[in-house]
Design an enzyme around this catalytic site. Structure first.
Site, PDB file in Angstrom:
ATOM      1  N   CYS A  28     -78.781  17.159  25.151  1.00 24.45           N
ATOM      2  CA  CYS A  28     -78.417  17.527  26.105  1.00 24.45           C
ATOM      3  C   CYS A  28     -78.831  18.165  27.439  1.00 24.45           C
ATOM      4  O   CYS A  28     -78.172  18.806  28.301  1.00 24.45           O
ATOM      5  CB  CYS A  28     -76.860  17.637  26.229  1.00 24.45           C
ATOM      6  SG  CYS A  28     -76.609  18.829  25.249  1.00 24.45           S
ATOM      7  N   LYS A  82     -63.542  12.416  14.978  1.00 20.54           N
ATOM      8  CA  LYS A  82     -64.040  11.662  15.036  1.00 20.54           C
ATOM      9  C   LYS A  82     -65.249  10.919  15.608  1.00 20.54           C
ATOM     10  O   LYS A  82     -65.517  11.674  16.677  1.00 20.54           O
ATOM     11  CB  LYS A  82     -62.991  10.682  16.360  1.00 20.54           C
ATOM     12  CG  LYS A  82     -63.181   9.186  16.311  1.00 20.54           C
ATOM     13  CD  LYS A  82     -64.287   8.563  16.153  1.00 20.54           C
ATOM     14  CE  LYS A  82     -65.430   8.112  18.195  1.00 20.54           C
ATOM     15  NZ  LYS A  82     -66.110   7.683  17.586  1.00 20.54           N
ATOM     16  N   GLU A 140     -78.463  10.796  34.376  1.00 23.83           N
ATOM     17  CA  GLU A 140     -79.130  11.406  33.031  1.00 23.83           C
ATOM     18  C   GLU A 140     -79.507   9.331  32.560  1.00 23.83           C
ATOM     19  O   GLU A 140     -78.931   9.465  32.457  1.00 23.83           O
ATOM     20  CB  GLU A 140     -77.934  11.645  32.370  1.00 23.83           C
ATOM     21  CG  GLU A 140     -78.433  12.212  30.964  1.00 23.83           C
ATOM     22  CD  GLU A 140     -77.104  12.737  30.239  1.00 23.83           C
ATOM     23  OE1 GLU A 140     -76.767  12.617  30.511  1.00 23.83           O
ATOM     24  OE2 GLU A 140     -77.000  13.600  30.202  1.00 23.83           O
ATOM     25  N   PHE A 151     -73.596  10.502  19.627  1.00 23.42           N
ATOM     26  CA  PHE A 151     -74.366  10.395  18.325  1.00 23.42           C
ATOM     27  C   PHE A 151     -75.992  11.312  18.611  1.00 23.42           C
ATOM     28  O   PHE A 151     -76.711  11.397  17.159  1.00 23.42           O
ATOM     29  CB  PHE A 151     -75.318   8.647  18.902  1.00 23.42           C
ATOM     30  CG  PHE A 151     -75.729   9.222  20.416  1.00 23.42           C
ATOM     31  CD1 PHE A 151     -77.283   9.180  19.069  1.00 23.42           C
ATOM     32  CD2 PHE A 151     -75.842   8.645  21.428  1.00 23.42           C
ATOM     33  CE1 PHE A 151     -78.763   9.244  20.418  1.00 23.42           C
ATOM     34  CE2 PHE A 151     -77.350   8.725  22.250  1.00 23.42           C
ATOM     35  CZ  PHE A 151     -78.245   9.056  21.783  1.00 23.42           C
ATOM     36  N   GLU A 208     -69.606   6.421  15.706  1.00 26.18           N
ATOM     37  CA  GLU A 208     -70.073   5.441  15.728  1.00 26.18           C
ATOM     38  C   GLU A 208     -71.342   4.779  15.805  1.00 26.18           C
ATOM     39  O   GLU A 208     -71.508   3.906  14.972  1.00 26.18           O
ATOM     40  CB  GLU A 208     -69.197   4.208  16.314  1.00 26.18           C
ATOM     41  CG  GLU A 208     -69.468   3.775  17.108  1.00 26.18           C
ATOM     42  CD  GLU A 208     -68.683   4.077  18.522  1.00 26.18           C
ATOM     43  OE1 GLU A 208     -68.639   5.670  18.328  1.00 26.18           O
ATOM     44  OE2 GLU A 208     -68.812   3.982  19.390  1.00 26.18           O
ATOM     45  N   ARG A 209     -72.267   5.286  15.910  1.00 27.77           N
ATOM     46  CA  ARG A 209     -73.907   5.112  15.456  1.00 27.77           C
ATOM     47  C   ARG A 209     -74.775   5.823  14.458  1.00 27.77           C
ATOM     48  O   ARG A 209     -75.594   5.357  14.343  1.00 27.77           O
ATOM     49  CB  ARG A 209     -74.320   5.122  17.372  1.00 27.77           C
ATOM     50  CG  ARG A 209     -74.438   4.289  18.392  1.00 27.77           C
ATOM     51  CD  ARG A 209     -74.888   4.116  19.270  1.00 27.77           C
ATOM     52  NE  ARG A 209     -73.975   5.180  20.396  1.00 27.77           N
ATOM     53  CZ  ARG A 209     -74.539   5.395  21.690  1.00 27.77           C
ATOM     54  NH1 ARG A 209     -75.209   4.947  22.116  1.00 27.77           N
ATOM     55  NH2 ARG A 209     -73.269   5.941  22.450  1.00 27.77           N
ATOM     56  N   SER A 214     -70.941  11.577  26.815  1.00 25.62           N
ATOM     57  CA  SER A 214     -71.524  11.289  28.360  1.00 25.62           C
ATOM     58  C   SER A 214     -69.906  11.911  28.995  1.00 25.62           C
ATOM     59  O   SER A 214     -69.337  11.814  29.242  1.00 25.62           O
ATOM     60  CB  SER A 214     -71.403  10.155  28.546  1.00 25.62           C
ATOM     61  OG  SER A 214     -70.562   9.168  28.432  1.00 25.62           O
TER      62      SER A 214
HETATM   63  P1  NAD Z   1     -70.544   8.821  24.551  1.00 30.65           P
HETATM   64  O1  NAD Z   1     -69.521   9.538  25.807  1.00 30.65           O
HETATM   65  O2  NAD Z   1     -71.274   7.425  24.262  1.00 30.65           O
HETATM   66  O3  NAD Z   1     -70.006   8.813  22.978  1.00 30.65           O
HETATM   67  C1  NAD Z   1     -69.617  10.092  23.095  1.00 30.65           C
HETATM   68  C2  NAD Z   1     -67.836  10.141  22.570  1.00 30.65           C
HETATM   69  O4  NAD Z   1     -66.921   9.214  22.928  1.00 30.65           O
HETATM   70  C3  NAD Z   1     -68.032   8.849  21.306  1.00 30.65           C
HETATM   71  O5  NAD Z   1     -67.580   9.414  19.819  1.00 30.65           O
HETATM   72  C4  NAD Z   1     -67.756   7.896  21.396  1.00 30.65           C
HETATM   73  O6  NAD Z   1     -67.410   6.390  20.584  1.00 30.65           O
HETATM   74  C5  NAD Z   1     -66.368   7.712  21.959  1.00 30.65           C
HETATM   75  N1  NAD Z   1     -66.197   6.615  23.611  1.00 30.65           N
HETATM   76  C6  NAD Z   1     -67.928   5.567  23.852  1.00 30.65           C
HETATM   77  N2  NAD Z   1     -66.926   6.305  24.983  1.00 30.65           N
HETATM   78  C7  NAD Z   1     -65.825   6.140  25.239  1.00 30.65           C
HETATM   79  C8  NAD Z   1     -64.310   5.442  25.533  1.00 30.65           C
HETATM   80  N3  NAD Z   1     -65.152   4.354  26.447  1.00 30.65           N
HETATM   81  N4  NAD Z   1     -63.260   5.692  25.449  1.00 30.65           N
HETATM   82  C9  NAD Z   1     -62.966   6.697  24.617  1.00 30.65           C
HETATM   83  N5  NAD Z   1     -64.087   6.773  24.228  1.00 30.65           N
HETATM   84  C10 NAD Z   1     -65.222   6.425  23.975  1.00 30.65           C
HETATM   85  O7  NAD Z   1     -71.998   9.414  24.974  1.00 30.65           O
HETATM   86  P2  NAD Z   1     -73.139   9.376  23.832  1.00 30.65           P
HETATM   87  O8  NAD Z   1     -73.679   8.674  24.380  1.00 30.65           O
HETATM   88  O9  NAD Z   1     -72.633   9.526  22.203  1.00 30.65           O
HETATM   89  O10 NAD Z   1     -73.858  10.849  23.490  1.00 30.65           O
HETATM   90  C11 NAD Z   1     -74.748  11.175  24.319  1.00 30.65           C
HETATM   91  C12 NAD Z   1     -74.103  11.664  25.676  1.00 30.65           C
HETATM   92  O11 NAD Z   1     -73.500  13.067  25.156  1.00 30.65           O
HETATM   93  C13 NAD Z   1     -74.654  12.046  26.726  1.00 30.65           C
HETATM   94  O12 NAD Z   1     -74.562  12.125  28.667  1.00 30.65           O
HETATM   95  C14 NAD Z   1     -75.043  13.714  26.476  1.00 30.65           C
HETATM   96  O13 NAD Z   1     -75.481  14.382  27.835  1.00 30.65           O
HETATM   97  C15 NAD Z   1     -73.461  14.555  25.989  1.00 30.65           C
HETATM   98  N6  NAD Z   1     -73.829  15.325  25.163  1.00 30.65           N
HETATM   99  C16 NAD Z   1     -73.984  16.936  25.775  1.00 30.65           C
HETATM  100  C17 NAD Z   1     -73.555  17.493  24.963  1.00 30.65           C
HETATM  101  C18 NAD Z   1     -72.943  19.006  26.175  1.00 30.65           C
HETATM  102  O14 NAD Z   1     -72.642  19.781  24.875  1.00 30.65           O
HETATM  103  N7  NAD Z   1     -73.356  19.028  26.584  1.00 30.65           N
HETATM  104  C19 NAD Z   1     -74.190  17.909  24.357  1.00 30.65           C
HETATM  105  C20 NAD Z   1     -75.145  16.592  23.503  1.00 30.65           C
HETATM  106  C21 NAD Z   1     -74.125  14.981  23.663  1.00 30.65           C
END
Ligand code: NAD
Length: 505
Positions: free
Chosen positions: A286, A178, A388, A154, A181-182, A231
């Protein structure tokens, strides 16, 4: 109380918006008011399969389109992104909460990847050796993979998708995105603009959804590669599941980025740097600095003394307020999670120097605001240090030497970014060489590489072998083929039954 009608979003498949057919929906908030403003359809497995099938059907034509012609679409797309920058930034801010200026900055970073992708033909040229043997030439080419999928977080609803699809498409793949969804609206609009730029229908598709949609992509045999950003828990699952299903996977994950401040650093410069790096985008980056490592108590005291008045003056407000420097976090659940960490930090014995839990913004009392927060005397065993938090919370850890600072950074499970602030070239060089981190800054707090370099972390901040964008992105979205040919065909060498070196043939 009367509730305003909520807009229901669509998916974007085969070059057009299509309504969701499932019965599950997700809520999208206006983070500044804390109200649900839109609903997003959560795709069923069947809907995802149909989108993948559309992308698979579009692959033969798109992959056969000459690279220069593919690039022309991206050149036009670049112009459209610039033309629609204000509109896209507004979409990002209204669903994510970040300030308009910050939203525009993130779109610009994505645009730079589009610009890099416009010149990708140069990297697809391959290698050629004439005459590896008598009448024999050998060359290698890089070919697209097929249908690739992107699963994005998100916090950068424009930039992170643009880390992926411009490169994948320029290399000749088709794509199913994909988004989170937020805040999915920006992805839908970006896909529409790409079709307006001349992209054939079906080459880029956007399906909205949650775990069900992600699993459908991971299990679909037609999906060749998956790029994930999000994450660590989810990223590790996606990496393992995708690999188990024979896909190429890159999963860029969570972070805890340290900024080491040496006794000889320019402390005013360091404070300017940490203000933007820890509190910009409400810490939902991130590459945000979430730990400031002060080398020596004198440095720590001087930093805290300078930081406090700056935090008190920080303007927190909705993106519609033009002088706001920090917006709300993405939704009520994120606010509750961040405040929970602040509670825990207090329980664990860290010194809460500035507490952002009780902030209230006039006219936006129910908004998802968390004020800038700083903890001092944080120790490595505390959860506010290990985890984090992904909010505007900075932990100050005091160490008494450069070696302890380096050890601290290296011992953390994450390895996305780290910075050192110093005037000592020896210390800077030593740090950049020995630190176990993917992206390192020297007097630069957020060392995000430009689009023509590649972005990625070490340790549990990345699963897979390839970083995103730049040359690594091209390697990820293509595979090598090596051809050995003999011309003229009339040259005869007789039957050969042993494995002779090239020079002997
Ligand atoms: P998230 O992991 O909750 O969601 C990321 C994606 O995964 C979304 O599209 C979501 O729909 C999907 N998802 C969520 N739960 C899932 C599950 N159980 N099974 C399958 N798919 C699932 O992350 P977020 O809260 O949207 O974003 C924040 C995180 O992203 C932080 O940890 C941040 O550090 C990380 N991030 C990392 C980078 C990088 O380059 N390393 C860049 C941006 C964000």
């Amino acid at each position: 109380m009367k509730t305003a009608a909520r807009l229901t979003l669509s998916h974007f498949v085969g070059g057009q918006m299509i309504e969701g057919r499932g019965d599950r929906f997700g809520d999208i908030y206006n983070p500044a008011t804390g109200e649900v403003t839109k609903q997003v359809p959560l795709a069923t497995t069947e809907e995802v399969r149909s989108a993948v099938a559309v992308a698979a059907e579009a692959f033969p034509n798109w992959s056969q389109t000459p690279p220069a012609r593919r690039a022309q679409v991206l050149f036009r797309y670049r112009e459209l992104l610039i033309e629609h920058m204000g509109e896209l930034a507004e979409i990002v801010s209204s669903e994510h909460g970040k300030t308009l200026e910050d939203a525009q900055g993130s779109i610009t970073r994505g645009l730079e990847v589009v610009e890099f992708a416009c010149g990708i033909s140069q990297l697809l040229k391959g290698e050629f050796t004439e005459g590896v043997s008598n009448g024999v030439d050998c060359w290698s080419v890089r070919q697209p993979l097929g249908v690739c999928a992107g699963i994005t977080p998100f916090n950068f609803p424009a930039m992170v998708p643009m880390w992926m699809f411009p490169i994948a498409l320029a290399c000749g793949n088709t794509f199913v995105l994909k988004p989170s969804e937020r805040d999915p609206s920006c992805s839908l609009r970006m896909a529409e603009l790409l079709v307006e730029a001349g992209l054939p229908a079906g080459v880029l598709n956007v399906v909205n959804g949650d775990k069900e949609a992600v699993d459908a992509l991971l299990f679909d045999p037609q999906v060749q590669a998956v790029s994930f950003v999000g994450s660590t828990t989810v990223g590790e699952y996606i990496y393992r599941t995708g690999c188990d299903h024979g896909k190429r996977v890159q999963a860029l994950c969570g972070a805890k980025n340290h900024m080491v401040v040496m006794p000889d650093a320019d402390l005013d410069q360091a404070i300017d740097a940490v203000m933007g790096a820890a509190y910009g985008s409400a810490g939902e980056r991130c590459m945000a600095v979430s730990v400031m490592v002060a080398v020596g108590d004198e440095v720590a005291d001087a930093l805290i003394e300078r930081l406090c008045p700056r935090l008190e003056a920080l303007k927190v407000g909705p993106y519609t307020q033009s002088d706001a420097e920090m917006g709300p976090v993405v939704n009520p659940a994120a606010k509750a999670r961040i405040c929970g960490y602040i509670d825990r930090g207090v329980e664990e014995g860290a010194e809460l120097v500035i507490d952002g839990r009780d902030i209230s913004i006039r006219g936006f009392e129910n908004g998802c605001f968390v004020g800038a927060t700083v903890f001092d005397h944080v120790t490595p065993s505390m959860s506010i240090y290990t985890d984090e938090i992904f909010g505007p919370v900075l932990c100050v850890v005091r160490v008494n030497s450069y070696d302890s600072a380096l050890q601290l950074v290296n011992d953390h499970e994450y390895g996305n970014g780290a910075a050192i602030f110093t005037r000592d070239g020896d210390a800077a060089r030593n740090f950049s060489h020995r630190v176990r981190i993917g992206m390192v800054g020297i007097n630069v707090p957020i060392p995000v590489p430009m689009a023509f370099h590649s972005f990625g972390g070490w340790k549990r901040s990345l699963f897979g072998d390839h970083y995103v964008h730049g040359p690594e992105g091209v390697r990820f979205y293509t595979r090598m083929k090596t051809i050995t040919s003999r011309w003229p065909s009339g040259i005869r060498s007789g039957a050969v039954y042993n494995f002779k070196a090239g020079a002997e043939r």
